[in-house]
Write an enzyme that holds these catalytic residues in place. Sequence first.
Site, PDB file in Angstrom:
ATOM      1  N   LYS A  52      49.909  38.446  40.643  1.00 24.51           N
ATOM      2  CA  LYS A  52      51.368  38.923  40.157  1.00 24.51           C
ATOM      3  C   LYS A  52      51.128  39.792  38.979  1.00 24.51           C
ATOM      4  O   LYS A  52      51.587  40.997  38.918  1.00 24.51           O
ATOM      5  CB  LYS A  52      52.456  37.793  39.699  1.00 24.51           C
ATOM      6  N   ARG A  92      61.181  31.728  37.987  1.00 19.84           N
ATOM      7  CA  ARG A  92      60.465  30.751  38.785  1.00 19.84           C
ATOM      8  C   ARG A  92      61.309  29.441  38.913  1.00 19.84           C
ATOM      9  O   ARG A  92      60.708  28.316  39.435  1.00 19.84           O
ATOM     10  CB  ARG A  92      59.114  30.567  38.366  1.00 19.84           C
ATOM     11  N   ARG A  99      39.026  33.065  36.619  1.00 18.62           N
ATOM     12  CA  ARG A  99      39.452  34.459  35.621  1.00 18.62           C
ATOM     13  C   ARG A  99      38.904  34.245  34.425  1.00 18.62           C
ATOM     14  O   ARG A  99      39.081  33.097  33.779  1.00 18.62           O
ATOM     15  CB  ARG A  99      41.000  34.142  35.945  1.00 18.62           C
ATOM     16  N   ARG A 152      41.573  31.095  30.040  1.00 15.85           N
ATOM     17  CA  ARG A 152      42.897  30.847  29.386  1.00 15.85           C
ATOM     18  C   ARG A 152      43.145  29.388  29.607  1.00 15.85           C
ATOM     19  O   ARG A 152      42.540  28.766  30.052  1.00 15.85           O
ATOM     20  CB  ARG A 152      43.932  31.383  30.637  1.00 15.85           C
ATOM     21  N   ARG A 157      49.813  23.493  37.852  1.00 17.97           N
ATOM     22  CA  ARG A 157      50.796  24.440  37.961  1.00 17.97           C
ATOM     23  C   ARG A 157      51.118  24.744  39.479  1.00 17.97           C
ATOM     24  O   ARG A 157      52.162  25.301  39.791  1.00 17.97           O
ATOM     25  CB  ARG A 157      50.222  25.797  37.327  1.00 17.97           C
TER      26      ARG A 157
HETATM   27  P1  AP5 Z   1      46.327  37.261  38.265  1.00 19.92           P
HETATM   28  O1  AP5 Z   1      46.949  38.775  38.640  1.00 19.92           O
HETATM   29  O2  AP5 Z   1      45.930  36.809  36.827  1.00 19.92           O
HETATM   30  O3  AP5 Z   1      47.325  36.378  38.981  1.00 19.92           O
HETATM   31  P2  AP5 Z   1      48.637  35.764  38.693  1.00 19.92           P
HETATM   32  O4  AP5 Z   1      49.561  35.873  39.855  1.00 19.92           O
HETATM   33  O5  AP5 Z   1      49.254  36.557  37.552  1.00 19.92           O
HETATM   34  O6  AP5 Z   1      48.431  34.291  38.246  1.00 19.92           O
HETATM   35  P3  AP5 Z   1      48.975  33.655  36.868  1.00 19.92           P
HETATM   36  O7  AP5 Z   1      47.857  32.417  36.863  1.00 19.92           O
HETATM   37  O8  AP5 Z   1      49.030  34.516  35.611  1.00 19.92           O
HETATM   38  O9  AP5 Z   1      50.364  33.250  37.102  1.00 19.92           O
HETATM   39  P4  AP5 Z   1      51.187  32.128  36.654  1.00 19.92           P
HETATM   40  O10 AP5 Z   1      52.652  32.098  37.438  1.00 19.92           O
HETATM   41  O11 AP5 Z   1      50.755  30.477  36.917  1.00 19.92           O
HETATM   42  O12 AP5 Z   1      51.157  32.201  35.229  1.00 19.92           O
HETATM   43  P5  AP5 Z   1      51.978  32.970  33.997  1.00 19.92           P
HETATM   44  O13 AP5 Z   1      51.082  33.674  33.125  1.00 19.92           O
HETATM   45  O14 AP5 Z   1      52.853  33.529  34.617  1.00 19.92           O
HETATM   46  O15 AP5 Z   1      44.931  37.122  39.211  1.00 19.92           O
HETATM   47  C1  AP5 Z   1      44.403  35.860  39.245  1.00 19.92           C
HETATM   48  C2  AP5 Z   1      42.799  36.387  39.455  1.00 19.92           C
HETATM   49  O16 AP5 Z   1      42.597  36.543  40.587  1.00 19.92           O
HETATM   50  C3  AP5 Z   1      42.336  37.519  37.992  1.00 19.92           C
HETATM   51  O17 AP5 Z   1      41.180  37.122  37.856  1.00 19.92           O
HETATM   52  C4  AP5 Z   1      42.179  38.670  39.182  1.00 19.92           C
HETATM   53  O18 AP5 Z   1      41.520  39.552  38.251  1.00 19.92           O
HETATM   54  C5  AP5 Z   1      41.799  38.152  40.266  1.00 19.92           C
HETATM   55  N1  AP5 Z   1      42.592  39.076  41.761  1.00 19.92           N
HETATM   56  C6  AP5 Z   1      43.624  39.398  41.643  1.00 19.92           C
HETATM   57  N2  AP5 Z   1      43.937  40.183  42.825  1.00 19.92           N
HETATM   58  C7  AP5 Z   1      42.817  39.899  43.494  1.00 19.92           C
HETATM   59  C8  AP5 Z   1      42.413  40.150  44.909  1.00 19.92           C
HETATM   60  N3  AP5 Z   1      43.284  40.894  45.806  1.00 19.92           N
HETATM   61  N4  AP5 Z   1      41.256  40.023  45.070  1.00 19.92           N
HETATM   62  C9  AP5 Z   1      40.189  39.337  44.362  1.00 19.92           C
HETATM   63  N5  AP5 Z   1      40.701  38.889  43.150  1.00 19.92           N
HETATM   64  C10 AP5 Z   1      41.977  39.126  42.675  1.00 19.92           C
HETATM   65  O19 AP5 Z   1      52.674  31.633  33.616  1.00 19.92           O
HETATM   66  C11 AP5 Z   1      51.923  30.751  32.546  1.00 19.92           C
HETATM   67  C12 AP5 Z   1      52.874  29.326  32.065  1.00 19.92           C
HETATM   68  O20 AP5 Z   1      53.772  30.103  31.140  1.00 19.92           O
HETATM   69  C13 AP5 Z   1      53.671  28.771  33.120  1.00 19.92           C
HETATM   70  O21 AP5 Z   1      52.793  27.644  33.632  1.00 19.92           O
HETATM   71  C14 AP5 Z   1      54.627  28.174  32.085  1.00 19.92           C
HETATM   72  O22 AP5 Z   1      54.181  27.159  31.457  1.00 19.92           O
HETATM   73  C15 AP5 Z   1      55.061  29.228  31.446  1.00 19.92           C
HETATM   74  N6  AP5 Z   1      55.884  30.286  32.209  1.00 19.92           N
HETATM   75  C16 AP5 Z   1      55.980  31.596  32.625  1.00 19.92           C
HETATM   76  N7  AP5 Z   1      56.925  31.964  33.126  1.00 19.92           N
HETATM   77  C17 AP5 Z   1      57.836  31.067  33.176  1.00 19.92           C
HETATM   78  C18 AP5 Z   1      59.264  31.086  33.571  1.00 19.92           C
HETATM   79  N8  AP5 Z   1      59.899  31.911  34.142  1.00 19.92           N
HETATM   80  N9  AP5 Z   1      59.907  29.808  33.253  1.00 19.92           N
HETATM   81  C19 AP5 Z   1      59.246  28.756  32.702  1.00 19.92           C
HETATM   82  N10 AP5 Z   1      57.946  28.684  32.445  1.00 19.92           N
HETATM   83  C20 AP5 Z   1      57.378  29.836  32.415  1.00 19.92           C
HETATM   84 MG    MG Z   2      49.680  36.350  35.719  1.00 21.60          MG
END
Ligand code: AP5
Ligand code: MG
Length: 222
Positions: free
Chosen positions: A13, A88, A127, A159, A170
Amino acid sequence: MRLVMLGLPGAGKGTQGELLGRRLAIPRISTGDMFRAVLRSETALGRQVKEYVERGELVPDHLTVALVEERLNQADAGRGFVLDGFPRTVPQARALDEKLRQIGRPLDAAVFIHVPEEEAVRRVSARRVCEQCGATYGQAQVEQSGGRCPACGGPLVQRPDDSEETARRRLQVYLSQTRPVVDYYKERGILVEVDGQQPIPDVLEDILRALGQQGNAGVSGG
Ligand code: AP5
Ligand code: MG
């Protein structure tokens, strides 16, 4: 365009949201990045948020919705946005719809990036992020980097919520609380689904094609 990105933790994402933002000249708004900035701030809100993020739990809806509403009120979001990590929960999706209804600018699409669970866990554990500039890297780039950010030379670190235990938590939270958001947008007829198990540029092209935006290859900035 007004877009939201959906998918498992590690689906891509953030990666695709960043590329789409640049290509379409709209801001990428990541609630995960916003919370990580808040928890570094050592304020009362920071301490509250830290507990949730470090356990892999969702931050309560009222805090999250207020943060996003405030961000959407900023001028740059007036030309569109790509929301990464929000909504989410179904109540968050409803709150977003209500906010956009008030300003008469509904969402154009919700982009769901399909990746199998094991691939998502593998990506999350491989990552690394730059402690200095926040850039994100996957396994291949990390192996070639010598532990330093190719963009700014800062140290690459894991992270805090990417430990195997928290990443699994998660994933469970996603399946119970966020999966229904995909159905929410499907029922409203704005869900776009792409195969996330392709090279990063191919995933981007699939998304742009599905959005009818392939002609935007030359657009940059934002
Ligand atoms: P990446 O692009 O980093 O993946 P992502 O989908 O962004 O994954 P996240 O782990 O960031 O998502 P998340 O939803 O758990 O965390 P968030 O920060 O939103 O890609 C992942 C890896 O794969 C990278 O190394 C990349 O280089 C690689 N990659 C990408 N595409 C690829 C491909 N095609 N082929 C190969 N490799 C690839 O949330 C964190 C925390 O914040 C949550 O747990 C929660 O506590 C809080 N939070 C955030 N938003 C909310 C909300 N709306 N409500 C409540 N709590 C929230
Ligand atoms: Mg992310």
